[in-house]
Design a protein around this motif. Structure first.
Motif, PDB file in Angstrom:
ATOM      1  N   ASN A 100       1.073  -0.766   0.450  1.00 58.30           N
ATOM      2  CA  ASN A 100      -0.007  -0.190  -0.267  1.00 58.30           C
ATOM      3  C   ASN A 100       0.915   0.838   0.314  1.00 58.30           C
ATOM      4  N   GLN A 101       1.943   1.185   0.487  1.00 55.71           N
ATOM      5  CA  GLN A 101       3.007   2.262   0.830  1.00 55.71           C
ATOM      6  C   GLN A 101       3.829   2.370  -1.073  1.00 55.71           C
ATOM      7  N   GLU A 102       3.920   1.439  -0.918  1.00 60.96           N
ATOM      8  CA  GLU A 102       4.330   1.480  -2.791  1.00 60.96           C
ATOM      9  C   GLU A 102       3.913   2.172  -3.266  1.00 60.96           C
ATOM     10  N   GLN A 103       2.366   1.864  -3.613  1.00 63.53           N
ATOM     11  CA  GLN A 103       1.085   2.476  -4.169  1.00 63.53           C
ATOM     12  C   GLN A 103       1.428   4.050  -4.320  1.00 63.53           C
ATOM     13  N   MET A 104       1.072   3.951  -2.672  1.00 60.72           N
ATOM     14  CA  MET A 104       1.379   5.844  -2.639  1.00 60.72           C
ATOM     15  C   MET A 104       1.669   6.155  -2.519  1.00 60.72           C
ATOM     16  N   ALA A 105       3.095   6.079  -2.754  1.00 59.98           N
ATOM     17  CA  ALA A 105       4.136   6.500  -2.849  1.00 59.98           C
ATOM     18  C   ALA A 105       4.866   6.907  -4.152  1.00 59.98           C
ATOM     19  N   LYS A 106       3.870   5.679  -5.701  1.00 65.22           N
ATOM     20  CA  LYS A 106       3.902   5.865  -6.917  1.00 65.22           C
ATOM     21  C   LYS A 106       2.370   7.402  -7.504  1.00 65.22           C
ATOM     22  N   LEU A 107       1.549   6.939  -6.640  1.00 64.24           N
ATOM     23  CA  LEU A 107       0.354   8.410  -6.419  1.00 64.24           C
ATOM     24  C   LEU A 107       1.077   9.707  -6.977  1.00 64.24           C
ATOM     25  N   MET A 108       1.737   9.345  -5.345  1.00 65.40           N
ATOM     26  CA  MET A 108       2.081  10.665  -5.257  1.00 65.40           C
ATOM     27  C   MET A 108       3.279  11.451  -6.349  1.00 65.40           C
ATOM     28  N   GLU A 109       3.848  10.546  -6.455  1.00 60.33           N
ATOM     29  CA  GLU A 109       4.604  10.935  -7.681  1.00 60.33           C
ATOM     30  C   GLU A 109       3.725  11.336  -9.587  1.00 60.33           C
ATOM     31  N   SER A 110       2.572  10.825  -9.536  1.00 59.19           N
ATOM     32  CA  SER A 110       2.396  11.132 -10.777  1.00 59.19           C
ATOM     33  C   SER A 110       1.448  12.079  -9.974  1.00 59.19           C
ATOM     34  N   GLN A 111       0.893  11.948  -8.617  1.00 55.59           N
ATOM     35  CA  GLN A 111       0.663  13.994  -8.421  1.00 55.59           C
ATOM     36  C   GLN A 111       1.026  14.889  -8.970  1.00 55.59           C
ATOM     37  N   ASN A 112       2.291  14.469  -8.508  1.00 51.80           N
ATOM     38  CA  ASN A 112       3.095  15.713  -8.376  1.00 51.80           C
ATOM     39  C   ASN A 112       3.526  16.494  -9.385  1.00 51.80           C
ATOM     40  N   LYS A 113       4.121  14.730 -10.619  1.00 53.62           N
ATOM     41  CA  LYS A 113       4.066  15.382 -11.998  1.00 53.62           C
ATOM     42  C   LYS A 113       2.631  16.636 -12.583  1.00 53.62           C
ATOM     43  N   LEU A 114       1.900  16.280 -11.882  1.00 48.65           N
ATOM     44  CA  LEU A 114       0.657  16.798 -12.843  1.00 48.65           C
ATOM     45  C   LEU A 114       0.588  18.777 -12.358  1.00 48.65           C
ATOM     46  N   ILE A 115       0.781  18.218 -10.949  1.00 49.10           N
ATOM     47  CA  ILE A 115       0.914  19.610 -10.042  1.00 49.10           C
ATOM     48  C   ILE A 115       2.650  20.453 -11.611  1.00 49.10           C
ATOM     49  N   GLU A 116       3.238  20.450 -11.350  1.00 48.07           N
ATOM     50  CA  GLU A 116       4.664  20.909 -12.126  1.00 48.07           C
ATOM     51  C   GLU A 116       3.901  20.829 -13.633  1.00 48.07           C
ATOM     52  N   ALA A 117       3.135  19.936 -13.888  1.00 50.45           N
ATOM     53  CA  ALA A 117       2.312  20.374 -15.204  1.00 50.45           C
ATOM     54  C   ALA A 117       1.645  21.278 -15.548  1.00 50.45           C
ATOM     55  N   LEU A 118       0.907  21.259 -14.585  1.00 47.08           N
ATOM     56  CA  LEU A 118       0.105  22.435 -14.305  1.00 47.08           C
ATOM     57  C   LEU A 118       0.409  24.471 -14.389  1.00 47.08           C
TER      58      LEU A 118
END
Length: 121
Positions: A100-118
């Motif tokens: 679960n923590q690995e999945q959360m880390a991946k989701l947070m990484e994806s979220q950070n990339k989206l925020i950077e793109a925005l």
């Protein structure tokens, strides 16, 4: 045997320096040094990464004082090791938490990339 001692022994068995392991885990050499000298305890995600990199089961890294039932006192699922209190968990539950923590880390990484793109727009 402490977690730090076990990490050091498994690392040395793989003929890796602290710098080598740190580089592979994307942490500093001082982080590995602090773990091996028992000055710090890695979070469960880093512990899983260490186990994977050293090609050992994460349960093999736990402190013997925690896993050796003859050396601990149980009290409603809480374990007193003499150097602190640890909540005993089944290996299956620990694996589930790590996944679960690995999945959360991946989701947070994806979220950070989206925020950077925005922010670039």
């Amino acid at each position: 045997m402490s977690l730090g001692t076990k990490v050091r022994q498994f690392r040395e068995a793989k003929r890796l320096s602290q710098d080598d392991l740190a580089l592979r885990l994307d942490v500093t050499q001082s982080t590995i040094s602090n773990i091996e000298s028992d000055k710090s305890i890695p979070n469960s995600l880093l512990l899983k990464k260490i186990a994977d990199e050293l090609e050992v089961d994460v349960n093999n890294l736990y402190d013997d004082r925690i896993t050796n039932i003859s050396n601990i006192e149980k009290n409603d699922g809480i374990v007193n090791t003499g150097s602190g209190t640890v909540n005993m968990q089944s290996p299956e539950l620990i694996e589930s938490i790590l996944k679960n923590q690995e999945q959360m880390a991946k989701l947070m990484e994806s979220q950070n990339k989206l925020i950077e793109a925005l922010l670039k727009k």
